[in-house]
Design an enzyme around this catalytic site. Structure first.
Site, PDB file in Angstrom:
ATOM      1  N   ASP A   1      25.709  51.353  37.366  1.00 53.47           N
ATOM      2  CA  ASP A   1      26.985  50.824  37.846  1.00 53.47           C
ATOM      3  C   ASP A   1      27.198  49.463  37.192  1.00 53.47           C
ATOM      4  O   ASP A   1      26.425  48.522  37.422  1.00 53.47           O
ATOM      5  CB  ASP A   1      26.930  50.701  39.378  1.00 53.47           C
ATOM      6  CG  ASP A   1      28.248  50.229  39.980  1.00 53.47           C
ATOM      7  OD1 ASP A   1      29.137  49.779  39.229  1.00 53.47           O
ATOM      8  OD2 ASP A   1      28.387  50.302  41.223  1.00 53.47           O
ATOM      9  N   HIS A   2      28.264  49.358  36.395  1.00 51.57           N
ATOM     10  CA  HIS A   2      28.472  48.130  35.616  1.00 51.57           C
ATOM     11  C   HIS A   2      28.947  46.961  36.479  1.00 51.57           C
ATOM     12  O   HIS A   2      28.967  45.819  36.013  1.00 51.57           O
ATOM     13  CB  HIS A   2      29.496  48.387  34.503  1.00 51.57           C
ATOM     14  CG  HIS A   2      29.250  47.592  33.261  1.00 51.57           C
ATOM     15  ND1 HIS A   2      28.731  46.314  33.288  1.00 51.57           N
ATOM     16  CD2 HIS A   2      29.454  47.877  31.947  1.00 51.57           C
ATOM     17  CE1 HIS A   2      28.632  45.865  32.048  1.00 51.57           C
ATOM     18  NE2 HIS A   2      29.051  46.787  31.219  1.00 51.57           N
ATOM     19  N   ARG A   3      29.316  47.216  37.722  1.00 49.18           N
ATOM     20  CA  ARG A   3      29.782  46.107  38.560  1.00 49.18           C
ATOM     21  C   ARG A   3      28.666  45.115  38.881  1.00 49.18           C
ATOM     22  O   ARG A   3      28.828  43.899  38.646  1.00 49.18           O
ATOM     23  CB  ARG A   3      30.414  46.650  39.850  1.00 49.18           C
ATOM     24  CG  ARG A   3      31.704  47.420  39.630  1.00 49.18           C
ATOM     25  CD  ARG A   3      32.192  48.059  40.922  1.00 49.18           C
ATOM     26  NE  ARG A   3      31.229  49.022  41.457  1.00 49.18           N
ATOM     27  CZ  ARG A   3      31.383  49.666  42.613  1.00 49.18           C
ATOM     28  NH1 ARG A   3      32.460  49.427  43.364  1.00 49.18           N
ATOM     29  NH2 ARG A   3      30.479  50.536  43.014  1.00 49.18           N
TER      30      ARG A   3
END
Length: 427
Positions: A399-401
């Site tokens: 998850d790039h967040r």
């Protein structure tokens, strides 16, 4: 006794089965009822010893969290005027449900919110071979009594409930009876498949969704829509990993799998690169102190991901035993809700099916999921020469967040080093 909050976001749950009948006494920590959540069956245990004075809801009913479901008393307590007690407590006694003949009315899935309640107590102790139950007159009109959960399980397994011997009161079919029938069928030759429906494009068969599969589908759709996935792939030399597993299993009572070693390596990698041991919230990035790792388990009811707590503190054989226990109980739907919550990463392995590599969808709210492929022989370059080697492909979905690409790359490099020099996993 009120309907407990079996999960953090639950507002209601299905009371699947009463495990203690009215007027029966129970001990502290004894299971009084089974509650069905979207992922598992959760036993509700008594805080102290007592007696069930009155059950207020029938098996199969969906009940709001916090709503009264039974009136309990102290051990040996008797109430002369139960109606007066119910009025004093401010709870209404559930009226006896009218149950139509099952031959005229189709089964209703308790998970749909429209359960068909059943009369009578739910369960009695399982008889032993030398304690055969006394004969009980058959139900009128040939009707088969069964708890809603038992009917649902039988329907999902494709077993007519009329063909199952019930061990409950009045030969009522209970969950344990369906489980025994399923086990017996798995040991018997397969029966003729259900008839297929005609269609323009060919015949087909519809398999109703289980609650677990519906929830999994909703969560994974939300994950792909809300979590910006990116993927990192690496290939690991597996000769030393296989050699360590063989040495650990030599004469051992608890056998260690490659997947157990991967789970252990994930925990060590989390300790060395804690920036990946995180989850995303709307207010902050939550950095976890312990390495709690979820392990994907395929079941008849859908994919479940029980969580192994503080993996880094467990000896490898203990870890293997814990993973086995969680997987077995996941397939039996006997996990506790708490065992399905927490963690920041999932390990999913399709190597046993010969899958060389795949990319998995992140299990929210986790920040990553590691997909493990099969160990296979391939030509590899070693000291400038091409030799036969055993390799394994890993694909990390992130998850790039909460996690940047550089952090994920560092973590995967540490994991690769650990798996290629696995003796460090035993430290």
């Amino acid at each position: 006794m009120r309907m407990p909050g079996v999960s953090a976001d639950a507002t209601a749950a299905v009371l699947a089965e009463w495990l203690v009948a009215e007027d029966a006494e129970f001990a502290a920590a004894e299971a009084l009822a089974t509650v069905e959540t979207d992922k598992a069956l959760v036993d509700v245990e008594a805080d102290a010893a007592g007696v069930v004075l009155k059950t207020l809801v029938p098996p199969g009913a969906q009940v709001d969290v916090g709503a009264p479901i039974a009136v309990l008393g102290s051990p040996g307590e008797q109430v002369d005027d139960l109606d007066a007690l119910l009025r004093e407590l401010g709870v209404a006694e559930a009226s006896a449900p009218v149950v139509p003949d099952r031959r005229d009315v189709p089964d209703t899935d308790p998970g749909s919110g429209s359960p068909v309640p059943e009369p009578g107590p739910v369960t009695t102790p399982t008889p032993t071979p030398d304690q055969t139950p006394a004969p009980v007159p058959p139900a009128p009109n040939g009707r088969v009594f069964a708890s809603p959960l038992a009917r649902k399980m039988a329907r999902e397994a494709g077993i007519p409930v009329e063909e199952i011997d019930g061990t409950g009161p009045r030969h009522r079919v209970l969950r344990r009876d369906v489980e025994a029938a399923i086990a017996h069928r798995s040991a018997s030759p397969p029966e003729t498949a259900a008839p297929l429906r005609p269609d323009v494009g060919g015949a087909y068969e519809e398999v109703p969704h289980t609650r677990a599969r519906r929830l999994t589908a909703d969560r994974l759709v939300a994950s792909k829509q809300q979590a910006p996935h990116f993927y990192l792939r690496t290939t690991v030399r597996a000769e030393r990993l296989l050699a360590l597993r063989e040495e650990l299993n030599d004469g051992a009572e608890v056998r260690v799998s490659v997947n157990d070693l991967v789970v252990r390596a994930v925990a060590v990698a989390h300790r060395r690169v804690p920036e990946l041991n995180v989850t995303w919230t709307s207010e902050a990035v939550r950095v976890h102190r312990a390495a709690d790792v979820a392990v994907a388990v395929a079941t008849e009811h859908g994919l479940l991901t029980p969580v192994v707590r503080d993996v880094g503190s467990l000896p490898i054989t203990t870890l293997a035993a814990v993973v086995r226990d969680l997987a077995d109980r996941a397939r039996q739907r006997r996990l506790k809700q708490a065992e399905l919550e927490g963690g920041s990463i999932t390990v999913t392995n399709l190597g046993m099916y010969g899958v060389e590599e795949f990319a998995a969808i992140i299990n929210p709210p986790h920040a990553a999921i590691l997909a493990v492929g099969a160990v296979r022989e391939e030509p590899v370059v070693e000291d400038g020469a091409v030799v036969a080697g055993k390799v394994m492909t890993l694909t990390l979905s992130v998850d790039h967040r909460p996690v940047d690409g550089v952090v994920a790359a560092r973590w995967l490099a540490v994991l690769t080093e650990l798996l290629e020099r696995p003796v460090r996993l035993l430290a």
